[in-house]
Design a protein around this motif. Structure first.
Motif, PDB file in Angstrom:
ATOM      1  N   THR A 127       0.927   4.113  -3.018  1.00 52.93           N
ATOM      2  CA  THR A 127       0.607   5.537  -2.794  1.00 52.93           C
ATOM      3  C   THR A 127       1.726   6.436  -3.325  1.00 52.93           C
ATOM      4  OG1 THR A 127       1.493   5.542  -0.536  1.00 52.93           O
ATOM      5  CG2 THR A 127      -0.874   5.092  -0.798  1.00 52.93           C
TER       6      THR A 127
ATOM      7  N   GLU B 199      -1.137   8.983   1.648  1.00 51.07           N
ATOM      8  CA  GLU B 199      -1.245   7.707   2.367  1.00 51.07           C
ATOM      9  C   GLU B 199      -2.059   7.872   3.644  1.00 51.07           C
ATOM     10  OE1 GLU B 199       1.809   4.246   3.980  1.00 51.07           O
ATOM     11  OE2 GLU B 199       2.583   5.936   2.823  1.00 51.07           O
TER      12      GLU B 199
ATOM     13  N   ASN C  15      -1.831   3.269   8.290  1.00 54.91           N
ATOM     14  CA  ASN C  15      -1.887   1.837   8.009  1.00 54.91           C
ATOM     15  C   ASN C  15      -0.757   1.132   8.742  1.00 54.91           C
ATOM     16  OD1 ASN C  15       0.427   1.183   5.894  1.00 54.91           O
ATOM     17  ND2 ASN C  15      -0.394   3.208   5.413  1.00 54.91           N
TER      18      ASN C  15
ATOM     19  N   TYR D 202       0.831  -1.216   0.000  1.00 52.25           N
ATOM     20  CA  TYR D 202       0.000   0.000   0.000  1.00 52.25           C
ATOM     21  C   TYR D 202       0.860   1.258   0.000  1.00 52.25           C
ATOM     22  CZ  TYR D 202      -3.105   3.669   1.717  1.00 52.25           C
ATOM     23  OH  TYR D 202      -3.787   4.844   1.872  1.00 52.25           O
TER      24      TYR D 202
END
Length: 134
Positions: free
Chosen positions: A111, A118, A121, A107
């Protein structure tokens, strides 16, 4: 609750008493679940989690099971590794074969490639930035 404790204890006892037949799974409560699962804090998580060990599955059906792939196993088991393939101007051409990395970091990589802000996470840009030309 007392029902959760009773069921948990029965599962542990069955696994111990008949190890040949039942020692192919792990049993966790929300309190005993490994932190690395990042799974125990949500209100939707059941009070007991049964996790099959690699090579096994859990089913209520008596119908023989033919797997074309599965998920839900411990991510630290080698067989649960995935292949990550990426190509494009932002990816280093000399990064064709790398050490395994946690897929939660994809992820952060995406991004950066798409210049997207972002959101919070569990991944880490620092762990995958070496794969990019950025």
């Amino acid at each position: 609750s007392s029902d959760v404790t009773r069921i948990y204890n029965k599962l542990i006892a069955a696994r111990s008493e008949d190890a040949i037949r039942y020692d192919h799974f792990d049993v966790y409560t929300k309190e005993t679940m490994p932190d690395r699962y990042h799974y125990s804090k949500n209100r939707l998580i059941p009070p007991i989690l049964i996790s099959a060990r690699p090579g096994w599955h859990i089913s209520l059906s008596q119908v023989p099971y033919t797997s074309k792939g599965d998920h839900g196993y411990d991510n630290q088991v080698d067989e649960m590794g995935a292949t990550f393939i990426a190509n494009g101007p932002d990816f280093r051409a000399d990064a064709s074969v790398q050490e395994p990395f946690d897929k939660v970091n994809v992820y952060s990589m995406i991004t950066k490639v798409f210049n997207i802000t972002e959101s919070p996470n569990k991944g880490s840009w620092e762990r995958v930035k070496y794969l990019l030309n950025l």
